[in-house]
Design a protein around this motif. Sequence first.
Motif, PDB file in Angstrom:
ATOM      1  N   VAL A   1      10.024  -4.823   0.947  1.00 49.53           N
ATOM      2  CA  VAL A   1      10.650  -4.867  -0.371  1.00 49.53           C
ATOM      3  C   VAL A   1      12.126  -5.227  -0.212  1.00 49.53           C
ATOM      4  N   PRO A   2      12.592  -6.286  -0.850  1.00 43.07           N
ATOM      5  CA  PRO A   2      14.005  -6.672  -0.744  1.00 43.07           C
ATOM      6  C   PRO A   2      14.924  -5.584  -1.295  1.00 43.07           C
ATOM      7  N   SER A   3      16.046  -5.391  -0.641  1.00 44.45           N
ATOM      8  CA  SER A   3      17.015  -4.391  -1.111  1.00 44.45           C
ATOM      9  C   SER A   3      17.717  -4.833  -2.383  1.00 44.45           C
ATOM     10  N   SER A   4      17.509  -6.079  -2.755  1.00 46.75           N
ATOM     11  CA  SER A   4      18.196  -6.621  -3.943  1.00 46.75           C
ATOM     12  C   SER A   4      17.505  -6.246  -5.253  1.00 46.75           C
TER      13      SER A   4
ATOM     14  N   VAL B   1       0.246   7.913  -4.720  1.00 40.71           N
ATOM     15  CA  VAL B   1      -0.473   6.690  -4.369  1.00 40.71           C
ATOM     16  C   VAL B   1      -0.521   6.521  -2.848  1.00 40.71           C
ATOM     17  N   LEU B   2       0.626   6.693  -2.192  1.00 41.87           N
ATOM     18  CA  LEU B   2       0.697   6.501  -0.738  1.00 41.87           C
ATOM     19  C   LEU B   2      -0.084   7.571   0.024  1.00 41.87           C
ATOM     20  N   LEU B   3      -0.057   8.805  -0.467  1.00 41.41           N
ATOM     21  CA  LEU B   3      -0.818   9.869   0.200  1.00 41.41           C
ATOM     22  C   LEU B   3      -2.318   9.582   0.114  1.00 41.41           C
ATOM     23  N   ASN B   4      -2.763   9.084  -1.038  1.00 39.62           N
ATOM     24  CA  ASN B   4      -4.163   8.683  -1.165  1.00 39.62           C
ATOM     25  C   ASN B   4      -4.507   7.600  -0.156  1.00 39.62           C
ATOM     26  N   ALA B   5      -3.587   6.649   0.002  1.00 39.21           N
ATOM     27  CA  ALA B   5      -3.811   5.555   0.946  1.00 39.21           C
ATOM     28  C   ALA B   5      -3.907   6.091   2.376  1.00 39.21           C
ATOM     29  N   VAL B   6      -2.998   6.975   2.759  1.00 37.32           N
ATOM     30  CA  VAL B   6      -3.007   7.550   4.105  1.00 37.32           C
ATOM     31  C   VAL B   6      -4.314   8.298   4.356  1.00 37.32           C
ATOM     32  N   GLU B   7      -4.731   9.098   3.381  1.00 38.74           N
ATOM     33  CA  GLU B   7      -5.934   9.915   3.549  1.00 38.74           C
ATOM     34  C   GLU B   7      -7.208   9.081   3.570  1.00 38.74           C
ATOM     35  N   SER B   8      -7.143   7.840   3.094  1.00 41.05           N
ATOM     36  CA  SER B   8      -8.339   6.986   3.073  1.00 41.05           C
ATOM     37  C   SER B   8      -8.735   6.511   4.465  1.00 41.05           C
ATOM     38  N   TYR B   9      -7.894   6.768   5.481  1.00 41.16           N
ATOM     39  CA  TYR B   9      -8.179   6.349   6.852  1.00 41.16           C
ATOM     40  C   TYR B   9      -8.923   7.422   7.650  1.00 41.16           C
ATOM     41  N   ARG B  10      -9.279   8.524   7.019  1.00 40.78           N
ATOM     42  CA  ARG B  10      -9.865   9.654   7.741  1.00 40.78           C
ATOM     43  C   ARG B  10     -11.069   9.261   8.597  1.00 40.78           C
ATOM     44  N   ASP B  11     -11.977   8.478   8.024  1.00 42.48           N
ATOM     45  CA  ASP B  11     -13.204   8.122   8.737  1.00 42.48           C
ATOM     46  C   ASP B  11     -13.244   6.633   9.082  1.00 42.48           C
ATOM     47  N   VAL B  12     -12.064   6.049   9.300  1.00 41.35           N
ATOM     48  CA  VAL B  12     -11.973   4.620   9.600  1.00 41.35           C
ATOM     49  C   VAL B  12     -11.399   4.455  10.999  1.00 41.35           C
ATOM     50  N   ASP B  13     -11.991   3.557  11.787  1.00 45.23           N
ATOM     51  CA  ASP B  13     -11.524   3.341  13.165  1.00 45.23           C
ATOM     52  C   ASP B  13     -10.162   2.669  13.199  1.00 45.23           C
ATOM     53  N   SER B  14      -9.974   1.663  12.329  1.00 45.13           N
ATOM     54  CA  SER B  14      -8.727   0.895  12.338  1.00 45.13           C
ATOM     55  C   SER B  14      -7.572   1.707  11.756  1.00 45.13           C
ATOM     56  N   LEU B  15      -6.393   1.525  12.327  1.00 50.42           N
ATOM     57  CA  LEU B  15      -5.175   2.134  11.774  1.00 50.42           C
ATOM     58  C   LEU B  15      -4.201   1.031  11.359  1.00 50.42           C
ATOM     59  N   LYS B  16      -4.746  -0.023  10.790  1.00 49.03           N
ATOM     60  CA  LYS B  16      -3.908  -1.108  10.300  1.00 49.03           C
ATOM     61  C   LYS B  16      -2.902  -0.550   9.292  1.00 49.03           C
ATOM     62  N   PRO B  17      -1.619  -0.916   9.406  1.00 52.21           N
ATOM     63  CA  PRO B  17      -0.596  -0.312   8.546  1.00 52.21           C
ATOM     64  C   PRO B  17      -0.866  -0.502   7.054  1.00 52.21           C
ATOM     65  N   ILE B  18      -0.414   0.479   6.286  1.00 52.93           N
ATOM     66  CA  ILE B  18      -0.392   0.356   4.825  1.00 52.93           C
ATOM     67  C   ILE B  18       0.802  -0.532   4.470  1.00 52.93           C
ATOM     68  N   GLU B  19       0.577  -1.518   3.647  1.00 50.54           N
ATOM     69  CA  GLU B  19       1.641  -2.459   3.299  1.00 50.54           C
ATOM     70  C   GLU B  19       2.094  -2.241   1.857  1.00 50.54           C
ATOM     71  N   VAL B  20       3.406  -2.089   1.704  1.00 49.37           N
ATOM     72  CA  VAL B  20       3.994  -1.945   0.377  1.00 49.37           C
ATOM     73  C   VAL B  20       4.930  -3.128   0.145  1.00 49.37           C
ATOM     74  N   SER B  21       4.690  -3.852  -0.923  1.00 48.46           N
ATOM     75  CA  SER B  21       5.529  -5.007  -1.242  1.00 48.46           C
ATOM     76  C   SER B  21       5.926  -4.957  -2.707  1.00 48.46           C
ATOM     77  N   ALA B  22       6.924  -5.743  -3.050  1.00 47.92           N
ATOM     78  CA  ALA B  22       7.376  -5.790  -4.446  1.00 47.92           C
ATOM     79  C   ALA B  22       8.029  -7.133  -4.706  1.00 47.92           C
ATOM     80  N   ASP B  23       7.908  -7.601  -5.946  1.00 50.72           N
ATOM     81  CA  ASP B  23       8.579  -8.844  -6.337  1.00 50.72           C
ATOM     82  C   ASP B  23       8.868  -8.814  -7.822  1.00 50.72           C
ATOM     83  N   LEU B  24       9.801  -9.652  -8.216  1.00 51.37           N
ATOM     84  CA  LEU B  24      10.182  -9.758  -9.622  1.00 51.37           C
ATOM     85  C   LEU B  24       9.276 -10.752 -10.326  1.00 51.37           C
ATOM     86  N   GLN B  25       8.838 -10.381 -11.513  1.00 54.58           N
ATOM     87  CA  GLN B  25       8.024 -11.256 -12.349  1.00 54.58           C
ATOM     88  C   GLN B  25       8.661 -11.296 -13.734  1.00 54.58           C
TER      89      GLN B  25
END
Length: 376
Positions: free
Chosen positions: A253-256, A273-297
């Motif tokens: 996310v840009p600091s601007s 929202v993020l805690l739900n995302a973290v907890e969704s990995y409980r029974d998953v082998d992969s630990l691919k990072p959670i990605e948070v992005s943002a942009d102006l529309q």
Amino acid sequence: MAIEGAMSRRDLMAALDAPDWSVALQAVAAADTRIRGSMVGDPEIEEIVAKLVTLAGHTKWEVRRAVANAAAHASHPIFETVLATLALDDNSRVRQAAEQASLRRRDSRHASTLGKQHEDRINSILDDIEARFGGRGRDAVKRAAEQIANTFARELYHEVIKLLSPLAVSAERLRTQLSAANVPAEALAQEADRIGRRVAQLRAVLDAMRAYTAQPALGIKTEVLREVIQEASSVALESDGDKSRRPSIEINVPSSILVDISRARLVQALTNVLLNAVESYRDVDSLKPIEVSADLQGALVAITVEDSGCGMSAEAQRDALTLFATSKPNGTGFGLPLAVKIVESEHGGRLSIESIKGRGTIIRIVIPKHDRVDRP
């Protein structure tokens, strides 16, 4: 023996003691009429109430249900205990009657206490609505609010009963163990631990309810969005119970990007929202990072939280935003609904979910860049 017309107290008491359950059933209905609106402390009424309490343990479910219905219309505190017992009855019709009676008693207390406390504030809001939309608008909003409040209370009651039922079983089991000889201390400790966990879960539900219904002063200020997301990320990771294995959170996310928000509230929404995302990995082998992005529309800011956790079915996606619905063993069902409330009601935005079971979930939050919510 049929019961017709007005009865003397003596005849009523005799009918309540009748060995014929159908006569007792009719007598309970007559007692219901007698105790409605009565004052606590009236000796004759107290005698009838005591008899009804005894009949709550009658062998016929029809009689027990009639007692629950009668309890709805009397202010005597003893009926709270009676209804709590009947809410755990083996018969579903008795349980339903007990639940409805408890709600009616709650509504009656609400009208006489909370209604008076908040009357001025509620009327002020309704007056404002009437000034904008007329009398019909006021009436429509009032009816809708009452329906929502009743639905919320009913759902909460069901959730609390679901937690109290096993708690009552554990308490009874512990009582039996304490009265028995040579019960290992370990068994007693395990039962006490179970009770402790259930009490903690009940407290969590009530705390979540309080957070959901809170109406804090928002204090809208211009904030750096990246810093807000970083704070929510830290809180979510600290709140996760399983610190041995969890994904990282990458914030792109840009600091601007600046937004007009209530920082504390949006941090709460993003944390959920993020805690739900973290907890969704409980029974998953992969630990691919959670990605948070943002942009102006244009005049809007779009925030995307994408995880590679367990994902959700279409039904689970619908339930995810429904109060009290949860698939987690210790969940409360308030997390994402609270996030929706904060985003949509408090910030005039939108929260949506896209998910594929087994692949992950994307949650999109869109809020105005500049505060434009019409606040009372």
